[in-house]
Design a protein around this motif. Structure first.
Motif, PDB file in Angstrom:
ATOM      1  N   UNK A   1       0.844  -1.201   0.000  1.00 15.07           N
ATOM      2  CA  UNK A   1       0.000   0.000   0.000  1.00 15.07           C
ATOM      3  C   UNK A   1       0.881   1.253   0.000  1.00 15.07           C
ATOM      4  N   UNK A   2       0.607   2.182  -0.908  1.00 13.77           N
ATOM      5  CA  UNK A   2       1.401   3.399  -1.005  1.00 13.77           C
ATOM      6  C   UNK A   2       0.993   4.406   0.071  1.00 13.77           C
ATOM      7  N   UNK A   3       1.955   5.250   0.466  1.00 13.06           N
ATOM      8  CA  UNK A   3       1.640   6.330   1.378  1.00 13.06           C
ATOM      9  C   UNK A   3       0.770   7.357   0.648  1.00 13.06           C
ATOM     10  N   UNK A   4      -0.161   7.957   1.369  1.00  9.55           N
ATOM     11  CA  UNK A   4      -1.005   8.992   0.783  1.00  9.55           C
ATOM     12  C   UNK A   4      -0.121  10.124   0.282  1.00  9.55           C
ATOM     13  N   UNK A  11      -0.264   3.469  -7.369  1.00  9.00           N
ATOM     14  CA  UNK A  11       0.629   2.393  -7.786  1.00  9.00           C
ATOM     15  C   UNK A  11       2.015   2.617  -7.201  1.00  9.00           C
ATOM     16  N   UNK A  12       2.540   1.634  -6.500  1.00  4.63           N
ATOM     17  CA  UNK A  12       3.792   1.791  -5.771  1.00  4.63           C
ATOM     18  C   UNK A  12       4.981   2.073  -6.692  1.00  4.63           C
ATOM     19  N   UNK A  13       5.058   1.400  -7.809  1.00  6.34           N
ATOM     20  CA  UNK A  13       6.178   1.596  -8.732  1.00  6.34           C
ATOM     21  C   UNK A  13       6.103   2.974  -9.387  1.00  6.34           C
ATOM     22  N   UNK A  14       4.917   3.369  -9.799  1.00  2.78           N
ATOM     23  CA  UNK A  14       4.745   4.696 -10.402  1.00  2.78           C
ATOM     24  C   UNK A  14       5.115   5.793  -9.407  1.00  2.78           C
ATOM     25  N   UNK A  15       4.695   5.622  -8.159  1.00  2.00           N
ATOM     26  CA  UNK A  15       5.023   6.617  -7.142  1.00  2.00           C
ATOM     27  C   UNK A  15       6.525   6.682  -6.909  1.00  2.00           C
ATOM     28  N   UNK A  20      11.351   9.778  -7.198  1.00  2.00           N
ATOM     29  CA  UNK A  20      12.763   9.902  -7.549  1.00  2.00           C
ATOM     30  C   UNK A  20      12.992  11.095  -8.473  1.00  2.00           C
ATOM     31  N   UNK A  21      12.185  11.198  -9.513  1.00  2.00           N
ATOM     32  CA  UNK A  21      12.372  12.271 -10.493  1.00  2.00           C
ATOM     33  C   UNK A  21      12.211  13.652  -9.858  1.00  2.00           C
ATOM     34  N   UNK A  22      11.113  13.820  -9.128  1.00  2.00           N
ATOM     35  CA  UNK A  22      10.813  15.128  -8.544  1.00  2.00           C
ATOM     36  C   UNK A  22      11.852  15.516  -7.495  1.00  2.00           C
ATOM     37  N   UNK A 190      21.289   4.036  -2.799  1.00  2.00           N
ATOM     38  CA  UNK A 190      21.312   3.331  -1.514  1.00  2.00           C
ATOM     39  C   UNK A 190      19.903   2.914  -1.097  1.00  2.00           C
ATOM     40  N   UNK A 191      18.916   3.718  -1.495  1.00  2.00           N
ATOM     41  CA  UNK A 191      17.521   3.434  -1.145  1.00  2.00           C
ATOM     42  C   UNK A 191      16.793   2.689  -2.271  1.00  2.00           C
ATOM     43  N   UNK A 192      17.545   2.315  -3.310  1.00  2.00           N
ATOM     44  CA  UNK A 192      16.945   1.563  -4.409  1.00  2.00           C
ATOM     45  C   UNK A 192      16.336   2.413  -5.506  1.00  2.00           C
ATOM     46  N   UNK A 193      16.628   3.726  -5.521  1.00  2.00           N
ATOM     47  CA  UNK A 193      16.078   4.623  -6.540  1.00  2.00           C
ATOM     48  C   UNK A 193      17.136   4.862  -7.619  1.00  2.00           C
ATOM     49  N   UNK A 194      16.959   4.215  -8.763  1.00  2.00           N
ATOM     50  CA  UNK A 194      17.956   4.360  -9.832  1.00  2.00           C
ATOM     51  C   UNK A 194      17.332   4.332 -11.223  1.00  2.00           C
ATOM     52  N   UNK A 195      16.105   4.793 -11.342  1.00  2.00           N
ATOM     53  CA  UNK A 195      15.425   4.821 -12.641  1.00  2.00           C
ATOM     54  C   UNK A 195      15.872   6.000 -13.500  1.00  2.00           C
TER      55      UNK A 195
END
Length: 212
Positions: A1-4, A11-15, A20-22, A190-195
């Motif tokens: 479940x995604x945070x509000x 969608x967790x992946x989209x979020x 990451x981008x923003x 480190x947090x898994x954000x590499x898109x």
């Protein structure tokens, strides 16, 4: 479940991708537009401002002291009941030299004051202290993810490893834009954000970045 979130994404992946981008764009911006220069290094006010800058467009709770308890694996971060007191004590810690700065960083990481984004905001907070107090910056790309995560996991008991990792990653090249982008990417990984690559993001990509 995604945070509000303010984006209305469920969608967790989209979020994760949008976050990451923003926030990477925001991280680059606060270094370049003088925002960091206006913050008092080592204060909670500075950390809060960084967290709001990175995540304020995503979460209503950005920069707000959390009211829930958090844990990672078997490690529980500071209890929400005592966070305000812990933050005050950490602010009062010395930052007169390398060892003291890292020790202050370790304690703030244990406090983990926010609901989300502590690692990414905290590493910018640490880098800001190094820049202002020692005239140095952290090249996070010189610290591998596993080395960093293991060193931080052990840091509440033994901070020698994270001190060694940080010392070998320091640079006096404060104006190097490529180093900055590289560091932001490494910190996020480190947090898994590499898109996305930070160097590919800019005003032109505000409505869509360049994913790897």
């Amino acid at each position: 479940m995604t945070l509000k979130n303010k984006l209305g994404i469920t969608d967790e992946i989209e979020l994760a991708h949008e976050k990451e981008r923003i926030s990477k764009l925001a991280a680059l911006r606060i270094y370049r537009d003088g925002t960091l220069d206006s913050l008092a290094p080592g204060t909670f006010g500075a950390l809060k401002a960084i967290d709001v800058a990175l995540f304020g467009d995503i979460y209503d709770f950005a920069g707000k002291v959390r009211t829930v308890n958090l844990a990672k694996g078997n490690f529980r971060f500071a209890s929400a009941l005592y966070l305000e007191s812990a933050i005050s004590s950490i602010e009062a810690m010395s930052q007169d030299g390398f060892d003291q700065i890292v020790e202050k960083y370790v304690e703030m990481n244990i406090a983990h004051p926010f609901r989300e984004g502590n690692g990414r905001s905290g590493r910018i907070w640490l880098d800001h202290i190094f820049r202002r107090e020692l005239g140095l910056t952290v090249d996070w790309s010189r610290i591998g993810r596993d080395d960093y995560m293991l060193a931080m996991e052990r840091s509440p008991i033994r901070d020698l490893e994270i001190k060694m990792e940080l010392k070998q990653a320091l640079s006096d090249d404060l104006q190097n834009v490529t180093l900055l982008a590289r560091s932001v990417d490494a910190s996020y990984s480190y947090e898994g954000y590499d898109a996305y690559r930070a160097e590919d993001l800019g005003p032109h990509s505000a409505d869509g970045g360049n994913a790897r």
